[in-house]
Motif scaffolding. Structure first.
Motif, PDB file in Angstrom:
ATOM      1  N   PHE A 173     -60.996  43.186 -35.347  1.00 10.79           N
ATOM      2  CA  PHE A 173     -59.693  43.042 -34.704  1.00 10.79           C
ATOM      3  C   PHE A 173     -59.255  44.106 -34.243  1.00 10.79           C
ATOM      4  O   PHE A 173     -58.351  44.172 -33.452  1.00 10.79           O
ATOM      5  N   TYR A 174     -59.393  45.185 -34.944  1.00  6.59           N
ATOM      6  CA  TYR A 174     -58.557  46.760 -34.872  1.00  6.59           C
ATOM      7  C   TYR A 174     -59.031  47.180 -33.389  1.00  6.59           C
ATOM      8  O   TYR A 174     -58.092  47.321 -32.705  1.00  6.59           O
ATOM      9  N   PHE A 175     -60.294  46.841 -33.204  1.00  2.81           N
ATOM     10  CA  PHE A 175     -60.747  47.459 -31.996  1.00  2.81           C
ATOM     11  C   PHE A 175     -60.483  46.385 -30.656  1.00  2.81           C
ATOM     12  O   PHE A 175     -60.286  46.768 -29.464  1.00  2.81           O
ATOM     13  N   PHE A 176     -60.055  45.144 -30.964  1.00  2.00           N
ATOM     14  CA  PHE A 176     -59.351  44.411 -29.949  1.00  2.00           C
ATOM     15  C   PHE A 176     -58.174  44.209 -29.988  1.00  2.00           C
ATOM     16  O   PHE A 176     -57.479  43.306 -29.168  1.00  2.00           O
ATOM     17  N   HIS A 177     -57.439  44.959 -30.703  1.00  2.00           N
ATOM     18  CA  HIS A 177     -55.811  44.901 -30.946  1.00  2.00           C
ATOM     19  C   HIS A 177     -55.346  43.488 -31.197  1.00  2.00           C
ATOM     20  O   HIS A 177     -54.457  43.047 -30.436  1.00  2.00           O
ATOM     21  N   ARG A 178     -55.948  42.922 -32.024  1.00  2.00           N
ATOM     22  CA  ARG A 178     -55.507  41.628 -32.401  1.00  2.00           C
ATOM     23  C   ARG A 178     -55.055  41.747 -33.845  1.00  2.00           C
ATOM     24  O   ARG A 178     -55.824  42.190 -34.910  1.00  2.00           O
ATOM     25  N   PRO A 179     -54.007  40.914 -34.417  1.00  2.00           N
ATOM     26  CA  PRO A 179     -53.579  40.660 -35.955  1.00  2.00           C
ATOM     27  C   PRO A 179     -54.659  40.097 -36.507  1.00  2.00           C
ATOM     28  O   PRO A 179     -54.968  39.010 -36.233  1.00  2.00           O
TER      29      PRO A 179
END
Length: 160
Positions: free
Chosen positions: A26-32
């Motif tokens: 999720f860090y790489f996809f900028h998602r919480p």
């Protein structure tokens, strides 16, 4: 591994791995990652069979909780974020979800549905669009699928 009353078991390690994988991806996809991590923790069980059986209930309960959070969002938007929607409608939706799941004999999914409904509904940021709600619903599915995959490939082998 056991130290007195405290035990570090395989399920604990698998849960931590699921959380780590979700947070990292999720860090790489900028998602919480919060919703997906919690869904994975709820879904992960001690064995592949138990995870698969519980995952079915989780997916159904996540769907129900997600649909009702979407309904909440639409009403909240239509009423220009009126306070009564949170104070009156959301508790009514809690009742409806519990009654529905109980009626379909999915009692073990009630907590998961409540988690999905309340986490999504009560954490909608100001100015969010319907895409935010749909993304959080998808996140619950990502968490459950992560738990299934981890338990599929990292479960103790049965003695034959």
């Amino acid at each position: 591994m056991q130290l007195g009353r405290f035990r570090l078991g395989l399920r604990t390690l698998k849960t931590a791995l699921a959380v780590m994988l979700i947070i990292t991806s999720f860090y790489f996809f900028h998602r919480p990652p919060f919703v997906a991590c919690l869904a994975a923790v709820f879904a992960l069980r001690e064995s592949w069979d138990k995870t698969l059986n519980f995952a079915k209930v989780r997916l159904i309960s996540n769907t129900v909780g997600g649909i009702f959070s979407l309904f909440y969002f639409l009403v909240h938007q239509a009423t220009h974020q009126a306070a009564w929607v949170s104070m009156i409608l959301l508790p009514l939706l809690v009742i409806i979800v519990i009654v529905l799941l109980d009626g379909f004999n999915y009692n073990s999914g009630v907590i998961g549905a409540m988690a999905a409904l309340l986490m999504i509904s009560l954490n909608i940021p100001a100015g969010a669009t319907i895409i935010y709600v749909i993304d959080r619903i998808i996140d619950t599915f990502i968490g459950v699928v992560t738990a299934i995959i981890i338990n599929r490939f990292w479960s103790p082998k049965k003695a034959t």
